[in-house]
Design an enzyme around this catalytic site. Structure first.
Site, PDB file in Angstrom:
ATOM      1  N   LYS A   1       0.828  -1.206   0.000  1.00 55.36           N
ATOM      2  CA  LYS A   1       0.000   0.000   0.000  1.00 55.36           C
ATOM      3  C   LYS A   1       0.867   1.262   0.000  1.00 55.36           C
ATOM      4  O   LYS A   1       0.608   2.203  -0.748  1.00 55.36           O
ATOM      5  CB  LYS A   1      -0.959  -0.023   1.192  1.00 55.36           C
ATOM      6  CG  LYS A   1      -2.003  -1.140   1.051  1.00 55.36           C
ATOM      7  CD  LYS A   1      -2.908  -1.230   2.236  1.00 55.36           C
ATOM      8  CE  LYS A   1      -4.003  -2.265   2.001  1.00 55.36           C
ATOM      9  NZ  LYS A   1      -3.482  -3.638   1.778  1.00 55.36           N
TER      10      LYS A   1
ATOM     11  N   LYS B   1      -7.647   2.042   5.804  1.00 55.57           N
ATOM     12  CA  LYS B   1      -7.183   0.655   5.699  1.00 55.57           C
ATOM     13  C   LYS B   1      -5.825   0.475   6.360  1.00 55.57           C
ATOM     14  O   LYS B   1      -5.002   1.401   6.423  1.00 55.57           O
ATOM     15  CB  LYS B   1      -7.104   0.209   4.234  1.00 55.57           C
ATOM     16  CG  LYS B   1      -6.283   1.112   3.319  1.00 55.57           C
ATOM     17  CD  LYS B   1      -6.435   0.662   1.867  1.00 55.57           C
ATOM     18  CE  LYS B   1      -5.716   1.604   0.917  1.00 55.57           C
ATOM     19  NZ  LYS B   1      -5.912   1.204  -0.512  1.00 55.57           N
TER      20      LYS B   1
ATOM     21  N   ARG C   1      -7.307  -5.042 -11.591  1.00 54.59           N
ATOM     22  CA  ARG C   1      -6.002  -5.664 -11.369  1.00 54.59           C
ATOM     23  C   ARG C   1      -5.285  -5.745 -12.724  1.00 54.59           C
ATOM     24  O   ARG C   1      -5.773  -6.374 -13.665  1.00 54.59           O
ATOM     25  CB  ARG C   1      -6.173  -7.050 -10.753  1.00 54.59           C
ATOM     26  CG  ARG C   1      -4.904  -7.926 -10.751  1.00 54.59           C
ATOM     27  CD  ARG C   1      -3.736  -7.316 -10.000  1.00 54.59           C
ATOM     28  NE  ARG C   1      -4.041  -6.960  -8.627  1.00 54.59           N
ATOM     29  CZ  ARG C   1      -4.020  -7.810  -7.611  1.00 54.59           C
ATOM     30  NH1 ARG C   1      -3.734  -9.092  -7.816  1.00 54.59           N
ATOM     31  NH2 ARG C   1      -4.288  -7.386  -6.393  1.00 54.59           N
TER      32      ARG C   1
ATOM     33  N   ARG D   1     -12.558  -6.059 -10.766  1.00 52.36           N
ATOM     34  CA  ARG D   1     -13.250  -6.806  -9.707  1.00 52.36           C
ATOM     35  C   ARG D   1     -14.374  -5.915  -9.166  1.00 52.36           C
ATOM     36  O   ARG D   1     -14.115  -4.951  -8.450  1.00 52.36           O
ATOM     37  CB  ARG D   1     -12.244  -7.202  -8.635  1.00 52.36           C
ATOM     38  CG  ARG D   1     -11.174  -8.169  -9.176  1.00 52.36           C
ATOM     39  CD  ARG D   1      -9.932  -8.202  -8.333  1.00 52.36           C
ATOM     40  NE  ARG D   1      -9.252  -6.914  -8.321  1.00 52.36           N
ATOM     41  CZ  ARG D   1      -8.229  -6.623  -7.517  1.00 52.36           C
ATOM     42  NH1 ARG D   1      -7.775  -7.534  -6.670  1.00 52.36           N
ATOM     43  NH2 ARG D   1      -7.665  -5.439  -7.559  1.00 52.36           N
TER      44      ARG D   1
ATOM     45  N   ARG E   1     -15.819  -3.019  -1.273  1.00 53.67           N
ATOM     46  CA  ARG E   1     -14.606  -3.728  -1.676  1.00 53.67           C
ATOM     47  C   ARG E   1     -14.856  -4.577  -2.915  1.00 53.67           C
ATOM     48  O   ARG E   1     -15.837  -5.309  -2.996  1.00 53.67           O
ATOM     49  CB  ARG E   1     -14.118  -4.618  -0.535  1.00 53.67           C
ATOM     50  CG  ARG E   1     -13.851  -3.867   0.760  1.00 53.67           C
ATOM     51  CD  ARG E   1     -13.675  -4.815   1.924  1.00 53.67           C
ATOM     52  NE  ARG E   1     -14.875  -5.606   2.155  1.00 53.67           N
ATOM     53  CZ  ARG E   1     -14.950  -6.648   2.972  1.00 53.67           C
ATOM     54  NH1 ARG E   1     -13.869  -7.015   3.642  1.00 53.67           N
ATOM     55  NH2 ARG E   1     -16.069  -7.304   3.132  1.00 53.67           N
TER      56      ARG E   1
ATOM     57  N   ASP F   1      -3.224  -2.169  -8.712  1.00 56.72           N
ATOM     58  CA  ASP F   1      -4.667  -1.979  -8.602  1.00 56.72           C
ATOM     59  C   ASP F   1      -5.010  -0.546  -8.983  1.00 56.72           C
ATOM     60  O   ASP F   1      -4.410   0.404  -8.461  1.00 56.72           O
ATOM     61  CB  ASP F   1      -5.147  -2.271  -7.180  1.00 56.72           C
ATOM     62  CG  ASP F   1      -5.024  -3.746  -6.816  1.00 56.72           C
ATOM     63  OD1 ASP F   1      -4.885  -4.569  -7.742  1.00 56.72           O
ATOM     64  OD2 ASP F   1      -5.064  -4.068  -5.620  1.00 56.72           O
TER      65      ASP F   1
ATOM     66  N   GLU G   1      -2.863   0.479  -5.160  1.00 58.63           N
ATOM     67  CA  GLU G   1      -1.932  -0.456  -4.521  1.00 58.63           C
ATOM     68  C   GLU G   1      -0.997  -1.049  -5.559  1.00 58.63           C
ATOM     69  O   GLU G   1      -1.316  -1.100  -6.752  1.00 58.63           O
ATOM     70  CB  GLU G   1      -2.684  -1.586  -3.800  1.00 58.63           C
ATOM     71  CG  GLU G   1      -3.515  -1.130  -2.623  1.00 58.63           C
ATOM     72  CD  GLU G   1      -4.109  -2.296  -1.833  1.00 58.63           C
ATOM     73  OE1 GLU G   1      -3.639  -3.439  -2.009  1.00 58.63           O
ATOM     74  OE2 GLU G   1      -5.025  -2.050  -1.032  1.00 58.63           O
TER      75      GLU G   1
ATOM     76  N   ASN H   1       0.858  -4.667  -5.740  1.00 60.06           N
ATOM     77  CA  ASN H   1       0.918  -5.972  -5.078  1.00 60.06           C
ATOM     78  C   ASN H   1       2.125  -6.755  -5.576  1.00 60.06           C
ATOM     79  O   ASN H   1       2.236  -7.056  -6.771  1.00 60.06           O
ATOM     80  CB  ASN H   1      -0.364  -6.750  -5.368  1.00 60.06           C
ATOM     81  CG  ASN H   1      -1.585  -6.048  -4.795  1.00 60.06           C
ATOM     82  OD1 ASN H   1      -1.941  -6.244  -3.651  1.00 60.06           O
ATOM     83  ND2 ASN H   1      -2.217  -5.192  -5.604  1.00 60.06           N
TER      84      ASN H   1
END
Length: 324
Positions: free
Chosen positions: A135, A170, A220, A235, A243, A283, A291, A293
């Site tokens: 993050k 978060k 993603r 997503r 979310r 993301d 983000e 990842n």
């Protein structure tokens, strides 16, 4: 023959229908590579060098079929007896252990880094796994982020909420949509959300302005050696959810990258290559990077299914280029 070892959670716990690591294993098996699996406990410093206590693996060809829940997991894979290998003599090690990113994970990166210095290629670079919080790392590209703040101070976090009105709070070490809270301007729970996530001021967290385009999906985008694939998996949150994570009930929808997606990926890519981050999932919500990842990026199987891709083979091609 290339010897590739995967550091994973217990293989029996992997999701047969969705797990991206299984796709990588299948691609390696199709190349007749030697495949080993081990858990974090299988990384050991023996006083002179790092060794891997691993087992050879072979997947059944139809492993991804839906199995009768009464059947034994051993029917979709075969593992040999535990063997001892010098880590530096294994050609490739894939660090595919799911978070939590805790001290045990950090200790594993120390061991992997030592093995790397002795000759093995570790994907992703262990030092970067430690340095690039998934993050916080996105703050290196602040021009592409939504308005954000990282703090453990209640007064600063609440001031950010007052300024922006609708905010996502978060943890910095969360995954799969866990511990993500949305607080709009009238939310009576915003103070307790901040107190809980920061452990009453003892833990740094991130707050970001809410992005309404989450209703269209949290995209993603996978990058291999800094180059984005041409498609994203959006997503889309379930009804009544904020979310989009698949683990939180989101639905995956494949789509081509937008011009903005490509712009963000092209901005991030060179830094990923420089840090030895060979396989990464960024993301993007709307026009914003949220983000980066790097520990165990997913969505390989879903994108393969949507677009007839073989992402794992593309990844192994890139890995082969890095081998002596």
């Amino acid at each position: 023959m290339v010897h590739i070892a995967f550091v994973i959670d217990p293989i029996e716990t992997l999701n047969l229908k969705k797990d991206s690591t299984l796709a990588m294993m299948r691609a390696a098996q199709q190349r007749d590579w030697q495949i080993s699996v081990l858990e974090q406990s299988g990384l050991v410093w023996d006083g002179e060098r790092v060794i891997a206590l691993s087992r050879n693996l072979r997947l059944e060809e139809d492993f991804a079929k839906t199995l009768d829940p009464t059947q034994a997991h051993a029917q979709w894979f075969q593992c040999g007896e535990e063997e001892t290998h010098v880590l530096g003599e294994i050609d490739v090690v894939m660090m595919r252990k799911d978070p939590p990113f805790d001290m045990n994970y950090i200790y594993s990166t120390y061991l992997l880094e030592r093995g790397q210095s002795e000759g093995t290629l570790v994907i992703n670079n262990p030092r970067s796994l430690r340095d690039c919080n998934e993050k916080f790392f996105a703050t290196a590209f602040a021009n592409y982020q939504p308005p954000s703040v990282v703090s453990c101070r209640k007064d600063l976090l609440l001031a950010f909420h007052r300024e922006h009105g609708d905010v996502i709070f978060k943890k910095l070490d969360g995954m799969g949509g866990m511990s993500i809270f949305r607080a709009d301007e009238n939310d009576p729970n915003v103070q307790v959300i901040v107190e809980t996530l920061t452990d009453n001021g003892g833990r740094q967290i991130m707050a970001q302005r809410y992005i309404p385009q989450i209703s269209d999906g949290d995209k993603r985008i996978l990058l291999i050696d800094g180059e984005p694939l041409p498609y994203a998996l959006a997503r889309v949150p379930a009804s009544g959810e904020t979310r989009g994570n698949l683990a939180a009930g989101g639905t995956g929808v494949g789509q081509p990258l937008s011009l903005r997606d490509k712009e963000i990926a092209e901005a991030v890519g060179p830094e990923l290559r420089a840090r030895g981050l060979t396989f990464v999932g960024i993301d993007v919500i709307g026009d914003y990077l949220t983000e980066i990842n790097i520990t165990c990026p997913t969505c390989v199987r879903e994108l393969d299914a949507f677009f007839g891709l073989d992402i794992s083979s593309t990844l192994l091609d890139a890995i082969e280029q890095k081998l002596p």
